[in-house]
Write a protein that holds these residues in place. Structure first.
Motif, PDB file in Angstrom:
ATOM      1  N   ILE A   1      36.648  38.999  36.202  1.00 56.00           N
ATOM      2  CA  ILE A   1      36.601  37.787  35.371  1.00 56.00           C
ATOM      3  C   ILE A   1      37.707  37.816  34.319  1.00 56.00           C
ATOM      4  N   VAL A   2      38.137  39.025  33.875  1.00 58.90           N
ATOM      5  CA  VAL A   2      39.174  39.070  32.841  1.00 58.90           C
ATOM      6  C   VAL A   2      40.529  38.647  33.416  1.00 58.90           C
ATOM      7  N   ASP A   3      40.750  38.903  34.732  1.00 56.35           N
ATOM      8  CA  ASP A   3      41.987  38.417  35.358  1.00 56.35           C
ATOM      9  C   ASP A   3      42.027  36.889  35.378  1.00 56.35           C
TER      10      ASP A   3
ATOM     11  N   LEU B   1      52.421  38.628  37.008  1.00 53.18           N
ATOM     12  CA  LEU B   1      50.965  38.475  36.981  1.00 53.18           C
ATOM     13  C   LEU B   1      50.398  38.432  38.385  1.00 53.18           C
ATOM     14  N   LEU B   2      51.169  37.961  39.356  1.00 56.74           N
ATOM     15  CA  LEU B   2      50.678  37.936  40.740  1.00 56.74           C
ATOM     16  C   LEU B   2      50.822  39.297  41.414  1.00 56.74           C
ATOM     17  N   LYS B   3      51.889  40.046  41.119  1.00 58.85           N
ATOM     18  CA  LYS B   3      52.200  41.221  41.930  1.00 58.85           C
ATOM     19  C   LYS B   3      51.714  42.549  41.346  1.00 58.85           C
ATOM     20  N   PHE B   4      51.436  42.612  40.030  1.00 61.02           N
ATOM     21  CA  PHE B   4      51.066  43.888  39.433  1.00 61.02           C
ATOM     22  C   PHE B   4      49.657  44.305  39.863  1.00 61.02           C
ATOM     23  N   PRO B   5      49.371  45.635  39.933  1.00 63.00           N
ATOM     24  CA  PRO B   5      48.145  46.075  40.605  1.00 63.00           C
ATOM     25  C   PRO B   5      46.878  46.048  39.764  1.00 63.00           C
ATOM     26  N   ASN B   6      46.980  46.063  38.416  1.00 67.00           N
ATOM     27  CA  ASN B   6      45.837  46.385  37.586  1.00 67.00           C
ATOM     28  C   ASN B   6      45.757  45.383  36.436  1.00 67.00           C
ATOM     29  N   PHE B   7      44.582  45.209  35.860  1.00 64.63           N
ATOM     30  CA  PHE B   7      44.455  44.246  34.757  1.00 64.63           C
ATOM     31  C   PHE B   7      45.263  44.676  33.541  1.00 64.63           C
TER      32      PHE B   7
END
Lengths: 93, 118
Positions: free
Chosen positions: A34-36, B27-33
């Motif tokens: 949800i944070v994404d 923001l689309l390609k990076f793996p982690n939040f």
């Protein structure tokens, strides 16, 4: 003179912004957590605010700018409410 | 003088569009939040604050706008609001994601967890 230069600038700038909006929308739809989703909606709102300021010059209208201010404030409010709900499982004081 | 302000604003708008596209790709390609927060900073500060100040300079220098002072002032105010609100919101979101443990990751160093265990 300056108006024709601005219209030429818009031909280069509008596709960049529209492509960025589409990519942010993809991340907002398929975000795993949800944070994404909230981060993608946040970036989308700030960039739509900047794009509305550009469109205010394009259409020569003042009324688009007031919507941009409210959009920027709304994205910050969404962040704070979701963070408060995730930390303490409630929204309130 | 007005031409200098106009072309400075146009340059800032172009820089903002390029930063916006690169932030969206990151923001689309990076793996982690937590890694995506880095790209989100490029997308908000470089992609929203810089073109908002650019619209303000461009509207001050333009001679074809009927309400140029209103558009320029409101653009500067919106830019300052985004400049203050975006880092605070992203920081609150990262703290909430760490506190609620909703993102799986294997960090090398985690000072916040060490402090909270004491």
């Amino acid at each position: 003179m300056l108006e024709s230069a601005f219209m030429t600038l818009m031909k280069f700038v509008i596709p960049l912004y529209l492509l960025a909006f589409i990519i942010y929308g993809i991340r907002a739809f398929k975000g795993p957590t949800i944070v994404d989703i909230i981060l993608a909606v946040d970036c989308l709102s700030f960039d739509i605010a900047a794009f509305m300021a550009i469109l205010a010059v394009y259409f020569k209208s003042v009324f688009l700018i007031s919507g941009a201010i409210i959009l920027a404030l709304w994205a910050y409010l969404l962040d704070i409410y979701i963070a408060k709900h995730l930390v303490s499982k409630e929204v309130g004081v | 003088m007005s031409e200098i302000l106009f072309y400075l604003g146009a340059l800032m708008i172009v820089i903002g569009g390029i930063c916006d596209l690169f932030g969206a790709l990151g923001l689309l390609k990076f793996p982690n939040f937590y890694v995506r927060l880095h790209a989100a900073t490029v997308g908000t500060i470089g992609g929203a604050v810089v073109p908002l100040f650019g619209v303000g300079f461009l509207a001050l220098g333009a001679d074809f706008l009927p309400h140029k002072y209103a558009i320029a002032g409101a653009s500067f105010v919106t830019g300052i609001i985004v400049l203050l609100a975006a880092p605070a919101g992203a920081h609150a979101l990262a703290y909430a994601a760490h506190k609620a443990r909703i993102v799986k990751w294997q960090p090398k160093v985690d000072h916040l967890a060490e402090v909270r265990e004491k």
